[in-house]
Design a protein around this motif. Structure first.
Motif, short mmCIF file in Angstrom:
data_model
loop_
_atom_site.label_atom_id
_atom_site.label_comp_id
_atom_site.label_asym_id
_atom_site.label_seq_id
_atom_site.Cartn_x
_atom_site.Cartn_y
_atom_site.Cartn_z
N UNK A 1 0.84 -1.19 0.00
CA UNK A 1 0.00 0.00 0.00
C UNK A 1 0.88 1.24 0.00
N UNK A 2 0.49 2.21 -0.81
CA UNK A 2 1.15 3.52 -0.80
C UNK A 2 0.27 4.45 0.02
N UNK A 3 0.84 5.12 1.01
CA UNK A 3 0.05 6.02 1.84
C UNK A 3 0.16 7.43 1.32
N UNK A 4 -0.87 8.19 1.58
CA UNK A 4 -0.93 9.58 1.16
C UNK A 4 -0.02 10.43 2.05
N UNK A 5 0.73 11.35 1.44
CA UNK A 5 1.59 12.27 2.18
C UNK A 5 0.79 13.53 2.46
N UNK A 6 0.63 13.88 3.72
CA UNK A 6 -0.10 15.08 4.08
C UNK A 6 0.72 15.92 5.05
N UNK A 7 0.46 17.21 5.03
CA UNK A 7 1.08 18.17 5.96
C UNK A 7 0.03 19.19 6.34
N UNK A 8 0.17 19.77 7.54
CA UNK A 8 -0.73 20.85 7.94
C UNK A 8 -0.16 22.19 7.49
N UNK A 9 -1.03 23.00 6.90
CA UNK A 9 -0.67 24.34 6.45
C UNK A 9 -1.66 25.31 7.09
N UNK A 10 -1.16 26.43 7.59
CA UNK A 10 -2.03 27.45 8.16
C UNK A 10 -2.61 28.26 7.00
N UNK A 11 -3.90 28.11 6.76
CA UNK A 11 -4.58 28.85 5.70
C UNK A 11 -5.60 29.76 6.36
N UNK A 12 -5.40 31.06 6.22
CA UNK A 12 -6.28 32.06 6.84
C UNK A 12 -6.49 31.77 8.33
N UNK A 13 -5.37 31.53 9.03
CA UNK A 13 -5.35 31.31 10.49
C UNK A 13 -6.07 30.03 10.94
N UNK A 14 -6.21 29.07 10.04
CA UNK A 14 -6.79 27.77 10.38
C UNK A 14 -5.86 26.68 9.87
N UNK B 1 -15.30 23.48 -1.37
CA UNK B 1 -16.14 24.57 -0.86
C UNK B 1 -16.36 24.38 0.64
N UNK B 2 -16.49 23.13 1.08
CA UNK B 2 -16.70 22.84 2.50
C UNK B 2 -15.51 23.32 3.34
N UNK B 3 -14.29 23.12 2.87
CA UNK B 3 -13.10 23.59 3.61
C UNK B 3 -13.06 25.12 3.58
N UNK B 4 -13.36 25.72 2.45
CA UNK B 4 -13.40 27.18 2.36
C UNK B 4 -14.39 27.74 3.37
N UNK B 5 -15.56 27.13 3.49
CA UNK B 5 -16.58 27.58 4.45
C UNK B 5 -16.07 27.48 5.88
N UNK B 6 -15.24 26.48 6.20
CA UNK B 6 -14.67 26.33 7.55
C UNK B 6 -13.76 27.50 7.91
N UNK B 7 -13.16 28.12 6.90
CA UNK B 7 -12.20 29.20 7.15
C UNK B 7 -12.88 30.48 7.63
N UNK B 8 -14.15 30.61 7.36
CA UNK B 8 -14.92 31.78 7.80
C UNK B 8 -14.24 33.09 7.39
#
Length: 131
Positions: free
Chosen positions: A30-43, A60-67
């Motif tokens: 299995x190949x696993x997905x590489x992910x990292x956290x990025x601060x986008x608009x303070x989230x 759009x759902x993630x954009x809505x979370x950013x408020x």
């Protein structure tokens, strides 16, 4: 990594590589997905790292979370997934991204379906080497 669209993908054993050379020692893995956290608009947003992605994509759902008050600007760009499937697109939205001490304003393509946030090599590329 640009060919992996799912969270994980099975890879079959290779039977032939160039003419007569065979590789028989590869078992399924299995190949696993590489992910990292990025601060986008303070989230903090978990992003899929894909150095082959040609654009920055966010649902759009993630954009809505950013408020944020950022508006989605309609565009005529056609987005295609790996393999050529056309993806529905709402437009673009410019957002502030921070990783460590580096800050960049980036234009994300906003899609109307559930998808990982992906920094691509065209807009967000300044962050990819830092990941």
């Amino acid at each position: 990594s640009s060919g992996i669209n799912a969270e994980s993908q099975s890879v079959s054993p290779v039977s032939k590589v160039q003419d007569s050379t065979s590789v028989n020692t590869c078992n399924k893995f299995k190949l696993k997905e590489w992910t990292e956290f990025v601060n986008i608009e303070n989230t903090k947003i978990q992003c899929k790292v894909d150095s082959g992605a040609e654009c920055d994509v966010m649902s759009k759902a993630v954009l809505d979370q950013l408020k944020v008050d950022s508006k989605i600007i309609p565009c005529k760009t056609v987005l295609k997934a790996y393999g050529g499937t056309e993806l529905p697109l709402l437009g673009t939205c410019r957002l502030k991204c921070i990783l460590g001490k580096d800050e960049i304003m980036t234009d994300f393509f906003i899609v109307p379906f559930k998808a990982r946030t992906v920094p691509g090599r065209n807009g967000h590329s300044a962050l990819i080497p830092l990941l």
